[in-house]
Design a protein around this motif. Structure first.
Motif, PDB file in Angstrom:
ATOM      1  N   VAL A 107      11.445 -44.204 163.307  1.00  0.00           N
ATOM      2  CA  VAL A 107      11.403 -43.693 162.816  1.00  0.00           C
ATOM      3  C   VAL A 107      12.825 -43.025 162.035  1.00  0.00           C
ATOM      4  N   GLN A 108      14.010 -42.980 162.612  1.00  0.00           N
ATOM      5  CA  GLN A 108      14.975 -42.924 162.381  1.00  0.00           C
ATOM      6  C   GLN A 108      15.231 -44.628 161.359  1.00  0.00           C
ATOM      7  N   GLY A 109      14.642 -45.682 161.660  1.00  0.00           N
ATOM      8  CA  GLY A 109      15.445 -46.374 160.826  1.00  0.00           C
ATOM      9  C   GLY A 109      14.476 -46.339 159.433  1.00  0.00           C
ATOM     10  N   ILE A 110      12.994 -45.907 160.201  1.00  0.00           N
ATOM     11  CA  ILE A 110      12.704 -46.136 158.526  1.00  0.00           C
ATOM     12  C   ILE A 110      12.592 -45.039 157.696  1.00  0.00           C
ATOM     13  N   GLY A 111      13.278 -43.914 157.849  1.00  0.00           N
ATOM     14  CA  GLY A 111      14.170 -42.829 156.919  1.00  0.00           C
ATOM     15  C   GLY A 111      14.891 -44.278 156.733  1.00  0.00           C
ATOM     16  N   ALA A 112      15.642 -44.582 157.230  1.00  0.00           N
ATOM     17  CA  ALA A 112      17.451 -45.049 156.630  1.00  0.00           C
ATOM     18  C   ALA A 112      17.032 -46.358 155.781  1.00  0.00           C
ATOM     19  N   ALA A 113      15.653 -46.591 155.712  1.00  0.00           N
ATOM     20  CA  ALA A 113      15.048 -48.484 155.443  1.00  0.00           C
ATOM     21  C   ALA A 113      15.155 -47.435 153.362  1.00  0.00           C
ATOM     22  N   GLY A 114      13.979 -46.867 153.878  1.00  0.00           N
ATOM     23  CA  GLY A 114      14.078 -45.573 152.747  1.00  0.00           C
ATOM     24  C   GLY A 114      14.781 -45.332 151.714  1.00  0.00           C
ATOM     25  N   ILE A 115      16.246 -44.815 152.241  1.00  0.00           N
ATOM     26  CA  ILE A 115      17.664 -43.743 151.786  1.00  0.00           C
ATOM     27  C   ILE A 115      18.131 -44.938 151.599  1.00  0.00           C
ATOM     28  N   GLN A 116      18.208 -46.366 152.055  1.00  0.00           N
ATOM     29  CA  GLN A 116      19.406 -47.296 151.352  1.00  0.00           C
ATOM     30  C   GLN A 116      18.526 -47.917 150.685  1.00  0.00           C
ATOM     31  N   LEU A 117      17.818 -48.665 150.287  1.00  0.00           N
ATOM     32  CA  LEU A 117      16.636 -49.139 149.938  1.00  0.00           C
ATOM     33  C   LEU A 117      16.562 -48.748 148.228  1.00  0.00           C
ATOM     34  N   THR A 118      16.316 -47.614 147.816  1.00  0.00           N
ATOM     35  CA  THR A 118      15.809 -46.906 147.374  1.00  0.00           C
ATOM     36  C   THR A 118      17.126 -46.408 146.261  1.00  0.00           C
ATOM     37  N   ALA A 119      18.181 -45.879 147.196  1.00  0.00           N
ATOM     38  CA  ALA A 119      19.151 -45.397 146.410  1.00  0.00           C
ATOM     39  C   ALA A 119      19.819 -46.904 145.547  1.00  0.00           C
ATOM     40  N   GLN A 120      19.601 -47.631 145.312  1.00  0.00           N
ATOM     41  CA  GLN A 120      19.851 -48.817 144.874  1.00  0.00           C
ATOM     42  C   GLN A 120      18.907 -48.789 143.500  1.00  0.00           C
ATOM     43  N   THR A 121      17.765 -48.545 143.847  1.00  0.00           N
ATOM     44  CA  THR A 121      16.489 -48.566 143.004  1.00  0.00           C
ATOM     45  C   THR A 121      16.948 -47.287 141.700  1.00  0.00           C
ATOM     46  N   LEU A 122      16.924 -46.559 142.020  1.00  0.00           N
ATOM     47  CA  LEU A 122      17.527 -45.378 141.889  1.00  0.00           C
ATOM     48  C   LEU A 122      18.817 -45.076 140.683  1.00  0.00           C
ATOM     49  N   VAL A 123      19.285 -46.135 140.757  1.00  0.00           N
ATOM     50  CA  VAL A 123      20.483 -47.078 140.087  1.00  0.00           C
ATOM     51  C   VAL A 123      19.920 -47.270 138.792  1.00  0.00           C
ATOM     52  N   ALA A 124      18.914 -48.362 139.115  1.00  0.00           N
ATOM     53  CA  ALA A 124      18.430 -49.038 138.041  1.00  0.00           C
ATOM     54  C   ALA A 124      17.482 -47.650 137.287  1.00  0.00           C
ATOM     55  N   ALA A 125      16.822 -46.950 137.728  1.00  0.00           N
ATOM     56  CA  ALA A 125      16.569 -45.992 137.037  1.00  0.00           C
ATOM     57  C   ALA A 125      17.030 -45.050 136.384  1.00  0.00           C
ATOM     58  N   VAL A 126      18.576 -45.125 136.338  1.00  0.00           N
ATOM     59  CA  VAL A 126      19.084 -44.032 135.779  1.00  0.00           C
ATOM     60  C   VAL A 126      20.048 -44.875 134.898  1.00  0.00           C
ATOM     61  N   ALA A 127      20.484 -46.101 134.495  1.00  0.00           N
ATOM     62  CA  ALA A 127      21.228 -46.752 133.889  1.00  0.00           C
ATOM     63  C   ALA A 127      21.453 -48.365 133.087  1.00  0.00           C
ATOM     64  N   ALA A 128      21.959 -48.166 132.548  1.00  0.00           N
ATOM     65  CA  ALA A 128      22.015 -49.393 131.783  1.00  0.00           C
ATOM     66  C   ALA A 128      22.292 -50.394 132.819  1.00  0.00           C
ATOM     67  N   PRO A 129      21.164 -52.255 132.368  1.00  0.00           N
ATOM     68  CA  PRO A 129      22.151 -53.311 133.361  1.00  0.00           C
ATOM     69  C   PRO A 129      23.422 -52.757 133.182  1.00  0.00           C
ATOM     70  N   ARG A 130      24.479 -53.320 132.080  1.00  0.00           N
ATOM     71  CA  ARG A 130      25.024 -53.430 131.795  1.00  0.00           C
ATOM     72  C   ARG A 130      26.063 -52.776 132.779  1.00  0.00           C
ATOM     73  N   LEU A 131      25.873 -51.772 133.395  1.00  0.00           N
ATOM     74  CA  LEU A 131      26.553 -50.058 133.773  1.00  0.00           C
ATOM     75  C   LEU A 131      25.887 -50.665 135.526  1.00  0.00           C
ATOM     76  N   ARG A 132      25.027 -51.267 135.861  1.00  0.00           N
ATOM     77  CA  ARG A 132      24.344 -51.423 137.027  1.00  0.00           C
ATOM     78  C   ARG A 132      25.412 -51.535 138.547  1.00  0.00           C
ATOM     79  N   PRO A 133      26.202 -52.780 137.804  1.00  0.00           N
ATOM     80  CA  PRO A 133      27.713 -52.878 139.040  1.00  0.00           C
ATOM     81  C   PRO A 133      27.902 -52.221 139.418  1.00  0.00           C
ATOM     82  N   ARG A 134      28.287 -51.236 138.205  1.00  0.00           N
ATOM     83  CA  ARG A 134      29.298 -50.263 138.903  1.00  0.00           C
ATOM     84  C   ARG A 134      28.639 -49.396 139.878  1.00  0.00           C
ATOM     85  N   TYR A 135      28.146 -49.012 138.774  1.00  0.00           N
ATOM     86  CA  TYR A 135      27.618 -47.637 139.855  1.00  0.00           C
ATOM     87  C   TYR A 135      26.772 -48.189 141.343  1.00  0.00           C
ATOM     88  N   LEU A 136      26.178 -49.805 141.461  1.00  0.00           N
ATOM     89  CA  LEU A 136      25.682 -49.871 142.456  1.00  0.00           C
ATOM     90  C   LEU A 136      27.057 -50.381 143.949  1.00  0.00           C
TER      91      LEU A 136
END
Length: 510
Positions: A107-136
C-alpha cells in the motif's frame, strides 16, 4: 494552466519536495534496516519481500496514477496519495509479522507512486513550459538526496530509535507536507474526459508483476530457473495483452501514439538510459570500490556520493538554464556523451589507481545523467496535449523505473558470477567481506582486486553503450524550444482512439 502568487508557489514546491523526498527515501532508507527487521519478525528468508513489494506496487500504480491525474483533479490524486502513504507508513511501523509488513509496504508503494508522479503533473498545471525545467529540478532533487541520505539515516534511526521509526518518521513530515499542500495546491479541473482504462490497468499488472519477480529471482537463483522462466512467460503474455488493450482503449493508460511521436519516443529512450545506465549500478559501486581499491566500507561510500552530487548539481543547473532560454536539445545530447565517457573511463581504470580517479569519473557520469534527468520530463509535458500530461509523465517515469528494476538484477548476477569465477584459488567467495579481504596475503588481495575489476569492466562498457544509444536518440530529437505559454488545442496532437481531447480546461475552480 494556473498562475499562483510567488509565496503560494514556493509553499507548494516545498510541499512537493518534502513528500517526494519521503517517497524516494523509502527506496533507500529501509535497506539498512532489512536484517534487523527480518530478525525481529523471525522471517529472514522473506527479507527481500520488504523491498520487492514496494517496488512492485509503485511500478504497477505508475501508469494508473498518471492517467488519473488527467481524468480527475490532480490535487485530489496527490492529497489522497499523501494520505495513503502516511497511513501505510504508520501500519508498517506497527507490523507484528512479515506478512503484515509486506501488505503495508504494498500500500505504501501505491501511495509513493501517487505522490511522486502527481508532483510532476502538478508542476505542469501551475507553471508555463519555460519554467517547468526549473521547478521539476527542484522537486526532482528529492531522489538524489535520498540516495545519499537514506542508508545513513536508516542506520542511525535503527540503532537509536528502532527500525519501526524508519517508517514512523514519515508520519509527522508527511502530515506537515499534507497541510501545506492543502493550502498551497490549487483546485484544478480535469484536463481529460472519460473513464479509467481498467482493462489496461489489469493487463499492465499482469505484465509488470511477473517481470519484476523474474528479475528479482534471477539474482537469487543465479540465472535461469523454472520459476524465472515461468514468470518471464507470464510477463510476455501480459505485455501482449496490455499492448492490445491500449490500441483499443478510448483513454489508454499509455497511448501507442507516444511511440510514433519522434520527440516523445526520443525522450523515452533518454529517460530509460538513466535507469539502465546509471541508477541500476549505483548500489554496486561501493562493492566495486571495496574490492578493487580495497577501501573501508565508509570510504567506499564517497564514490556514489560524488556521483549523486554531480547528478544533483547538473539537474539544478540545466533546469535553470533551460528555464532562461527554452533550449534543450544541446543539453540532452551532451549529457549522455558525458555519461558514456565517464563509464568508459571507469571500465579501464587500472587496479592501482588512486581513489579520486573513479570518484571523478563517476561524478562525470552523474553530471551527464543529471543534465537531462528532469529536463526530458518538461519536454514531454510540453509536447503533448494538456489532456495527456499525466499519461506522458507516467510513461517517462515508468521506462526509467523498469530500466532500474531489470538492469540491477542483471548487473548483480553478472558481477557475482564473474567475480566468483575469477577469484584466486583458496579464496572463498561466500565469506569474502572487506574485513576478510584485508586479512588475506598481499598476493591473494591483488588477485581478488583483479577478479572484481575483470567482472565490473564489461558491465561498465555495456552501460556506456546505453548512453551512446541515448546520444543517438538525442540527435534524432527534433529541434525546438520550450514555449512561454501552454499550447492550445489547435497545436496539440490528438490521442489515438476515440475523439480528440477536449480543449484544455485546467484552471482554478471558481
Amino acid at each position: 494552466m494556473t498562475t499562483l502568487p510567488p509565496m503560494r508557489l514556493r509553499l507548494m514546491l516545498a510541499s512537493l519536495l518534502t513528500v517526494a523526498f519521503l517517497g524516494a527515501l523509502d527506496h533507500t532508507v529501509v535497506a539498512t534496516s532489512l536484517a534487523t527487521i527480518a530478525g525481529e519478525l523471525g522471517a529472514l528468508p522473506q527479507m527481500g519481500l520488504v523491498v520487492v513489494s514496494y517496488t512492485l506496487a509503485s511500478t504497477v500504480a505508475t501508469p494508473v496514477v498518471g492517467r488519473l491525474g488527467d481524468l480527475m483533479d490532480p490535487r485530489r490524486v496527490y492529497l489522497v496519495g499523501v494520505v495513503v502513504f502516511v497511513a501505510a507508513s504508520l501500519a508498517c511501523g506497527f507490523a507484528q509479522s512479515m506478512g503484515t509488513l509486506v501488505a503495508a509496504r504494498t500500500v505504501q508503494g501505491i501511495g509513493a507512486a501517487g505522490i511522486q508522479l502527481t508532483a510532476q503533473t502538478l508542476v505542469a498545471a501551475v507553471a508555463a513550459p519555460r519554467l517547468r525545467p526549473r521547478y521539476l529540478s527542484i522537486v526532482g532533487a528529492a531522489f538524489p538526496i535520498a540516495i545519499v541520505v537514506g542508508p545513513v539515516l536508516g542506520g542511525i534511526i535503527t540503532d537509536t530509535l528502532g527500525w519501526r521509526w524508519v517508517f514512523w518518521i514519515n508520519v509527522p513530515l508527511g502530515a506537515a507536507a499534507l497541510l501545506a499542500a492543502a493550502v498551497a495546491v490549487p483546485r484544478l479541473r480535469p484536463s481529460a474526459r472519460g473513464r479509467l482504462d481498467l482493462l489496461g490497468a489489469a493487463a499492465f499488472a499482469a505484465a509488470a508483476v511477473p517481470l519484476v519477480l523474474a528479475v528479482s529471482w534471477v539474482g537469487e537463483d543465479g540465472g535461469a530457473s523454472p520459476r524465472v522462466a515461468a514468470a518471464a512467460a507470464f510477463a510476455a503474455a501480459g505485455s501482449v495483452a496490455f499492448l492490445a488493450s491500449q490500441a483499443r482503449a478510448a483513454q489508454p493508460l499509455l497511448p501507442p501514439r507516444f511511440l510514433r511521436d519522434r520527440t516523445l519516443a526520443c525522450c523515452l529512450v533518454l529517460s530509460a538510459s538513466i535507469g539502465v545506465g546509471l541508477l541500476s549500478v549505483v548500489s554496486y559501486i561501493p562493492t566495486y570500490v571495496q574490492m578493487v581499491f580495497q577501501t573501508t566500507v565508509t570510504v567506499s561510500g564517497l564514490v556514489p556520493i560524488a556521483t549523486v552530487l554531480g547528478m544533483l548539481a547538473a539537474s539544478l543547473t540545466t533546469g535553470w538554464l533551460a528555464g532562461r532560454s527554452g533550449r534543450y536539445r544541446a543539453v540532452t545530447a551532451a549529457g549522455p556523451v558525458a555519461a558514456a565517457v565517464g563509464l568508459l573511463g571507469v571500465a579501464y581504470v587500472p587496479v592501482g589507481a588512486p581513489l579520486w580517479v573513479p570518484m571523478a569519473l563517476m561524478a562525470l557520469v552523474g553530471v551527464g545523467a543529471g543534465a537531462y534527468m528532469n529536463l526530458v520530463v518538461a519536454v514531454v509535458q510540453s509536447s503533448v496535449h494538456p489532456a495527456e500530461t499525466g499519461a506522458a509523465t507516467s510513461a517517462v517515469n515508468l521506462v526509467r523505473q523498469l530500466g532500474v528494476s531489470v538492469t540491477a538484477a542483471v548487473v548483480g548476477t553478472a558481477v557475482g558470477s564473474g567475480a566468483a569465477a575469477a577469484l584466486p584459488a583458496g579464496v572463498d567467495a561466500g565469506g569474502l567481506t572487506p574485513d576478510a579481504l584485508r586479512a588475506l596475503a598481499p598476493a591473494a588481495r591483488a588477485g581478488v582486486a583483479d577478479a572484481y575489476a575483470s567482472a565490473f569492466s564489461p558491465v561498465f562498457l555495456c552501460l556506456a553503450l546505453v548512453f551512446v544509444l541515448a546520444t543517438a536518440a538525442a540527435a534524432l530529437m527534433p529541434a525546438g524550444r520550450l514555449p512561454d505559454e501552454e499550447r492550445g488545442r489547435g497545436e496539440a496532437p490528438a490521442p489515438l482512439g476515440g475523439d480528440p481531447p477536449e480543449p484544455p480546461t485546467t484552471g482554478v475552480r471558481p
